[in-house]
Scaffold this motif. Structure first.
Motif, PDB file in Angstrom:
ATOM      1  N   VAL A  34      43.538  63.194  13.259  1.00  0.00           N
ATOM      2  CA  VAL A  34      43.974  62.491  12.051  1.00  0.00           C
ATOM      3  C   VAL A  34      44.927  61.385  12.463  1.00  0.00           C
ATOM      4  O   VAL A  34      45.903  61.631  13.176  1.00  0.00           O
ATOM      5  CB  VAL A  34      44.664  63.463  11.063  1.00  0.00           C
ATOM      6  CG1 VAL A  34      45.115  62.729   9.813  1.00  0.00           C
ATOM      7  CG2 VAL A  34      43.728  64.622  10.708  1.00  0.00           C
ATOM      8  N   ASN A  35      44.627  60.172  12.001  1.00  0.00           N
ATOM      9  CA  ASN A  35      45.426  59.013  12.384  1.00  0.00           C
ATOM     10  C   ASN A  35      45.654  58.157  11.140  1.00  0.00           C
ATOM     11  O   ASN A  35      44.866  57.283  10.821  1.00  0.00           O
ATOM     12  CB  ASN A  35      44.688  58.209  13.463  1.00  0.00           C
ATOM     13  CG  ASN A  35      45.513  57.085  14.023  1.00  0.00           C
ATOM     14  OD1 ASN A  35      46.604  56.787  13.531  1.00  0.00           O
ATOM     15  ND2 ASN A  35      44.998  56.449  15.056  1.00  0.00           N
ATOM     16  N   ASN A  36      46.722  58.463  10.407  1.00  0.00           N
ATOM     17  CA  ASN A  36      47.056  57.644   9.236  1.00  0.00           C
ATOM     18  C   ASN A  36      48.558  57.482   9.135  1.00  0.00           C
ATOM     19  O   ASN A  36      49.315  58.065   9.899  1.00  0.00           O
ATOM     20  CB  ASN A  36      46.453  58.230   7.947  1.00  0.00           C
ATOM     21  CG  ASN A  36      47.038  59.561   7.551  1.00  0.00           C
ATOM     22  OD1 ASN A  36      48.238  59.778   7.610  1.00  0.00           O
ATOM     23  ND2 ASN A  36      46.187  60.475   7.127  1.00  0.00           N
ATOM     24  N   ASN A 110      38.108  52.215   8.707  1.00  0.00           N
ATOM     25  CA  ASN A 110      37.795  52.602   7.326  1.00  0.00           C
ATOM     26  C   ASN A 110      37.913  54.104   7.089  1.00  0.00           C
ATOM     27  O   ASN A 110      37.287  54.637   6.172  1.00  0.00           O
ATOM     28  CB  ASN A 110      36.382  52.140   6.956  1.00  0.00           C
ATOM     29  CG  ASN A 110      36.277  50.635   6.958  1.00  0.00           C
ATOM     30  OD1 ASN A 110      37.169  49.946   6.480  1.00  0.00           O
ATOM     31  ND2 ASN A 110      35.201  50.117   7.523  1.00  0.00           N
ATOM     32  N   LYS A 111      38.661  54.790   7.939  1.00  0.00           N
ATOM     33  CA  LYS A 111      38.830  56.235   7.783  1.00  0.00           C
ATOM     34  C   LYS A 111      40.152  56.669   8.393  1.00  0.00           C
ATOM     35  O   LYS A 111      40.777  55.922   9.135  1.00  0.00           O
ATOM     36  CB  LYS A 111      37.675  56.991   8.421  1.00  0.00           C
ATOM     37  CG  LYS A 111      37.492  56.701   9.908  1.00  0.00           C
ATOM     38  CD  LYS A 111      36.254  57.381  10.427  1.00  0.00           C
ATOM     39  CE  LYS A 111      35.993  56.962  11.864  1.00  0.00           C
ATOM     40  NZ  LYS A 111      34.781  57.539  12.384  1.00  0.00           N
ATOM     41  N   THR A 112      40.575  57.862   8.046  1.00  0.00           N
ATOM     42  CA  THR A 112      41.856  58.362   8.550  1.00  0.00           C
ATOM     43  C   THR A 112      41.698  59.526   9.518  1.00  0.00           C
ATOM     44  O   THR A 112      42.671  59.939  10.138  1.00  0.00           O
ATOM     45  CB  THR A 112      42.758  58.818   7.388  1.00  0.00           C
ATOM     46  OG1 THR A 112      42.101  59.853   6.664  1.00  0.00           O
ATOM     47  CG2 THR A 112      43.093  57.659   6.473  1.00  0.00           C
TER      48      THR A 112
END
Length: 159
Positions: A34-36, A110-112
């Protein structure tokens, strides 16, 4: 998959803090990176965590040339990461996520999060090791496009 850890260590790049079961498809074993902006972490499926014998800490070894991430209680590396088990088993580490993202060229445009399900378990030695197959589809697709473009150009030149 029987591994020779001594040989793998020689070609492995260690992920630094600062910076014979198979699961393919949506199977029992999975890991998500997870990378946000709200947090950077690695989440383990409960089944994978159980198969690793529910360690309090884990170590990571990266083998970029083979696209592999090894996870285990003790891989002989200097850095260990605490596993939080308040909910789903998680390793919270921005540096680790950053390093894995850079090493494997993961794209979070475009994703987390990115999940990986192609995982084998090597429990032939005294320690259990998860062998995660990391695929960078963006790089593979670009390479295929470049090959096709070259072939098209060569074909057009031969006409």
């Amino acid at each position: 998959m029987k591994l020779n850890l001594k040989n793998l260590r020689m070609e492995a790049e260690t992920v630094k803090k600062s910076t014979n079961f198979k699961s393919k498809g949506r199977g029992m074993f999975s890991i998500s990176i997870v990378n946000n902006r709200n947090g950077k972490r690695l989440e383990f499926s409960e089944f994978l965590y159980e198969k690793l014998n529910k360690p309090n800490t884990v170590q990571f070894m990266v083998i970029p040339k083979k696209g592999l991430l090894l996870i285990g209680k003790s891989l002989g590396e200097e850095n260990s990461y605490k596993v939080s088990t308040t909910g789903r088993p998680v390793v919270y580490s921005a540096g680790l996520v950053y390093s894995l993202t850079e090493i494997f060229g993961l794209d979070y445009t475009n994703k987390t999060s990115t999940s990986f399900h192609h995982i084998e378990i090597d429990d032939s030695d005294e320690s259990v090791i998860a062998i995660v197959e990391i695929k960078n589809f963006g790089v593979e697709e670009r390479e295929e496009e470049e090959i096709e473009t070259e072939e098209d150009n060569n074909a057009e030149a031969n006409v």
